[in-house]
Scaffold this active site. Structure first.
Site, PDB file in Angstrom:
ATOM      1  N   PRO A  89       0.811  -1.225   0.000  1.00 42.49           N
ATOM      2  CA  PRO A  89       0.000   0.000   0.000  1.00 42.49           C
ATOM      3  C   PRO A  89       0.843   1.274   0.000  1.00 42.49           C
ATOM      4  O   PRO A  89       0.372   2.348  -0.323  1.00 42.49           O
ATOM      5  CB  PRO A  89      -0.808  -0.115   1.304  1.00 42.49           C
ATOM      6  CG  PRO A  89      -0.761  -1.546   1.679  1.00 42.49           C
ATOM      7  CD  PRO A  89       0.541  -2.066   1.178  1.00 42.49           C
ATOM      8  N   GLU A 116       2.435  -9.009   8.290  1.00 46.85           N
ATOM      9  CA  GLU A 116       2.453  -7.548   8.444  1.00 46.85           C
ATOM     10  C   GLU A 116       3.342  -6.889   7.389  1.00 46.85           C
ATOM     11  O   GLU A 116       3.430  -5.676   7.295  1.00 46.85           O
ATOM     12  CB  GLU A 116       2.977  -7.195   9.853  1.00 46.85           C
ATOM     13  CG  GLU A 116       2.059  -7.652  10.972  1.00 46.85           C
ATOM     14  CD  GLU A 116       0.657  -7.104  10.822  1.00 46.85           C
ATOM     15  OE1 GLU A 116      -0.300  -7.912  10.805  1.00 46.85           O
ATOM     16  OE2 GLU A 116       0.511  -5.879  10.677  1.00 46.85           O
ATOM     17  N   ARG A 154      -3.067  -7.012 -21.484  1.00 48.74           N
ATOM     18  CA  ARG A 154      -3.912  -6.407 -22.525  1.00 48.74           C
ATOM     19  C   ARG A 154      -3.093  -5.586 -23.516  1.00 48.74           C
ATOM     20  O   ARG A 154      -3.544  -5.312 -24.623  1.00 48.74           O
ATOM     21  CB  ARG A 154      -4.959  -5.500 -21.889  1.00 48.74           C
ATOM     22  CG  ARG A 154      -5.952  -6.220 -20.987  1.00 48.74           C
ATOM     23  CD  ARG A 154      -6.989  -5.263 -20.451  1.00 48.74           C
ATOM     24  NE  ARG A 154      -7.735  -4.629 -21.526  1.00 48.74           N
ATOM     25  CZ  ARG A 154      -8.718  -5.227 -22.193  1.00 48.74           C
ATOM     26  NH1 ARG A 154      -9.043  -6.462 -21.887  1.00 48.74           N
ATOM     27  NH2 ARG A 154      -9.359  -4.609 -23.158  1.00 48.74           N
ATOM     28  N   ASP A 169      -9.545   1.090 -24.930  1.00 48.29           N
ATOM     29  CA  ASP A 169      -9.937   0.916 -23.532  1.00 48.29           C
ATOM     30  C   ASP A 169     -10.185   2.278 -22.906  1.00 48.29           C
ATOM     31  O   ASP A 169      -9.544   3.262 -23.268  1.00 48.29           O
ATOM     32  CB  ASP A 169      -8.791   0.242 -22.748  1.00 48.29           C
ATOM     33  CG  ASP A 169      -8.767  -1.270 -22.925  1.00 48.29           C
ATOM     34  OD1 ASP A 169      -9.710  -1.794 -23.538  1.00 48.29           O
ATOM     35  OD2 ASP A 169      -7.801  -1.894 -22.464  1.00 48.29           O
TER      36      ASP A 169
HETATM   37  C1  LIG Z   1      -0.693  -3.444  -3.268  1.00 48.47           C
HETATM   38  C2  LIG Z   1      -0.419  -4.339  -2.237  1.00 48.47           C
HETATM   39  C3  LIG Z   1      -1.242  -4.319  -1.111  1.00 48.47           C
HETATM   40  C4  LIG Z   1      -0.978  -5.235  -0.005  1.00 48.47           C
HETATM   41  C5  LIG Z   1       0.085  -6.086   0.125  1.00 48.47           C
HETATM   42  N1  LIG Z   1      -0.070  -6.739   1.305  1.00 48.47           N
HETATM   43  C6  LIG Z   1      -1.187  -6.273   1.886  1.00 48.47           C
HETATM   44  N2  LIG Z   1      -1.766  -5.349   1.087  1.00 48.47           N
HETATM   45  C7  LIG Z   1      -2.301  -3.433  -1.042  1.00 48.47           C
HETATM   46  C8  LIG Z   1      -2.514  -2.562  -2.098  1.00 48.47           C
HETATM   47  N3  LIG Z   1      -1.732  -2.580  -3.190  1.00 48.47           N
END
Ligand SMILES: c1cc(-c2cnc[nH]2)ccn1
Length: 246
Positions: A89, A116, A154, A169
């Site tokens: 994230p 985690e 794609r 697209d």
């Molecule tokens: C990419 C990875 C993640 C993620 C990896 N591990 C837990 N969430 C969340 C959003 N984008």
């Protein structure tokens, strides 16, 4: 293009082989997809890949060694010029620009974390870039990797049939998609817009462009601000707004 995924759940990637464009691309060898499981590279008898976090706190952290060994093995197969990304994230937000960026790497290794997260020392030393598909926490990076792989496929030459094209697209041209309709022509009083039945392809293309502009104006006006609309697009948008009586 050869994509590798480092994952504790390699079977998740099988979903890309179940059907559709991704399965067809993989079957035809337009893309090679390989997986490596860190658990196969552990040096302890219980094949542990995680441990408790220093400093305390909830959950577990993935240890460096199994991941580093798996990455090194993957790079020995993929090639020394492999671009290594970590799905998290905290990463750069993946969008259409990200598609074009990642397509520049013929060899891509995607590290999917669990628990985690992974030990920071691996990110510092072994990861080239972090990428995110959104501001939320998933149970692991695998689904994010699959979303990115799907979007990349794609754009591989021949991945889409001659009737399809990624260049039409939505988001490719910076706009949301126009509405789509198919048989029957009328359904519970809902009719297909007459223009789509006219056979006038120039007018149909104009209508679709107008609808895409109007939908973008209504739902994501900030996207329009990023575009420099042509005079024709301004005219189409004005027509849309007038027709909507807004
Ligand atoms: C990419 C990875 C993640 C993620 C990896 N591990 C837990 N969430 C969340 C959003 N984008």
């Amino acid at each position: 293009m050869h994509i590798g995924v480092i994952t504790l759940f390699p079977q998740m990637l099988d979903a890309l082989r179940c059907g559709g464009i991704t399965a067809r691309a993989l079957e035809r060898g337009l893309l090679q997809l390989s997986t490596w499981n860190p658990r196969d590279f552990t040096h302890n008898k219980h094949r542990r890949v995680d441990d408790r976090p220093y400093g305390g706190g909830p959950g577990m952290v993935m240890q460096v060694q199994p991941l580093r060994t798996a990455i090194q093995m993957a790079i020995s197969v993929l090639g020394q010029d492999t671009h290594v990304i970590y799905l998290s994230p905290q990463g750069r937000r993946f969008d259409q620009n990200g598609v074009q960026t990642l397509l520049n790497y013929p060899r891509l290794l995607m590290v999917a974390g669990r628990y985690e997260g992974i030990d920071e020392r691996l990110i510092e030393q072994d990861i080239d870039e972090e990428w995110s598909i959104g501001d939320y926490v998933l149970s692991g990076g695998e689904l994010a990797a699959m979303v990115i792989i799907d979007a990349l496929i794609r754009w591989l030459p021949q991945a889409l049939g001659h009737q399809e094209s990624a260049t039409t697209d939505s988001f490719y041209n910076g706009l949301l998609d126009h509405p789509h309709y198919t048989r029957p022509e009328e359904l519970a009083g809902q009719k297909v817009p007459a223009i789509l039945l006219s056979g006038n392809h120039a007018q149909i293309a104009r209508w679709r462009h107008k609808q895409a502009l109007g939908k973008t104006w209504r739902r994501c006006p900030q996207l329009l601000e990023q575009l420099e609309l042509t005079a024709e697009q301004q005219q189409l948008l004005t027509e849309f707004i007038t027709e909507q009586g807004e």
